[in-house]
Design a protein around this motif. Structure first.
Motif: not given
Length: 360
Positions: A8-12, A23-29, A250-257, A293-297
């Protein structure tokens, strides 16, 4: 949780200075976490490559990028024949520094590649293997991002295009954000690299978590979403339907779930192949997407759930700010005309959201 926080910190950091490309950055991740591939469609000069380049640096991986053309040779992508081995009577490819050794790949004008290139890419993207002559190796590729001005009309490219599970469509930065574009562009000019990086280890931890996640709890909601899309005239291939589980995990994992919930089903929208069908999907899945809901994306989740509504709020806010200035000089008029053009291009004037209609 540690890997998700690092990501999350790296994407920001990667998003800093980029306007309308969060959105492009987050979808690459997301694609990298799901071990899938992303297609970015939009006109030239819209910072597609810069967004991918900065995300690759944020992920901590090696990037291979190339602009494909009708006369691009396979050796330009995969590497030349190893001449020393050829003298020994063995045809092998020297892959050092080429796509088979990259963690992230960006292929601009991806559909212009020759049949030889696309056939080799098909196996590489799908199976993560590279075979050419006596060379056969497993590639470390986490994600390939393809870019094109438009989706291909040629039916012979359908199988290759289908390997890009996620699709995102970009446009030039709108008039109300031109000042932000100029400031962000200057920031990109003066910053040599992304200051905060994650690591491939963190990405692999998240990918493993997504692979091992129990998706049984969201399968009923996924199946119902597919039925709703079919009823709305948006069919998805069986392959795409099955892979929706991987995207949710993957969306859940990136959000820490560790386990996906209905809050992680928003990537369904990006798995729909065309821009028009994505708009239809947002309407058909409106109730489901309200839980996104996604804290990372966060930007990708918001765009998936709201789409045009989010843009309507942006334009309404820009219009109200401009009207509050009440300085009817030449520059003010140009700004006003720019906002009006954006409104009329993005929305049917007879069916504008109420707040946007008032501002218009």
């Amino acid at each position: 949780e540690h890997a998700a926080t690092s990501m999350r910190d790296a994407l920001r950091a990667a998003q800093a200075g980029l306007v309308e490309r969060d959105v492009v950055v987050e979808l690459v991740a997301l694609s990298a976490g799901a071990r899938e591939h992303l297609l970015v469609s939009g006109p030239p000069g819209t910072a597609k490559s810069e967004a991918v380049r900065r995300t690759a640096r944020a992920l901590g991986g090696t990037l291979f990028e190339y602009l494909l053309g009708r006369f691009t040779e396979p050796s330009e992508i995969f590497g030349p024949v190893d001449l020393q081995r050829l003298r020994e009577g063995v045809v092998e490819t020297a892959t050092a520094g080429m796509l088979p050794e990259a963690d992230v790949a960006f292929l601009d004008e991806v559909f212009l590649g020759s049949t030889a290139i696309l056939n080799t890419l098909l196996a590489l993207l799908n199976e993560r293997t590279f075979r050419r002559g006596h060379t056969a190796l497993h590639v470390p590729l986490r994600v390939c991002v393809g870019a094109s001005n438009a989706l291909p009309d040629d039916t012979t490219l359908a199988a290759f295009a289908d390997r890009f599970l996620l699709r995102v469509f970009v446009e030039p930065v709108p008039d109300p954000l031109l000042e932000d574009l100029l400031a962000g562009g200057r920031m990109l000019d003066t910053s040599a690299s992304t200051s905060t990086t994650s690591s491939l280890t963190s990405l692999d931890v998240l990918s493993a978590a997504a692979f091992n996640a129990d998706t049984s709890a969201v399968r009923p909601a996924l199946a119902d979403a597919v039925r709703a899309l079919r009823a709305a005239g948006v069919p998805l291939s069986d392959r795409r339907v099955v892979k929706l589980q991987r995207l949710a995990a993957a969306a859940a994992a990136l959000a820490g779930r560790a386990t996906p919930t209905t809050a992680d089903l928003w990537p369904i929208v990006y798995a729909v192949p065309t821009r028009e069908a994505q708009d239809t999907a947002r309407e058909a899945l409106g109730d489901l997407l309200q839980a996104s809901d996604s804290t990372a994306l966060a930007h990708a989740a918001l765009e998936a759930s709201e789409g045009p509504r989010a843009r309507a709020r942006l334009l309404a806010e820009a219009g109200r700010t401009l009207l509050a200035e009440a300085a009817a000089d030449a520059m003010w008029r140009r700004k006003a005309e720019g906002i009006l053009r954006e409104i009329d291009a993005a929305f049917d004037v007879d069916a504008l959201p109420v707040e946007l209609a008032e501002v218009r």
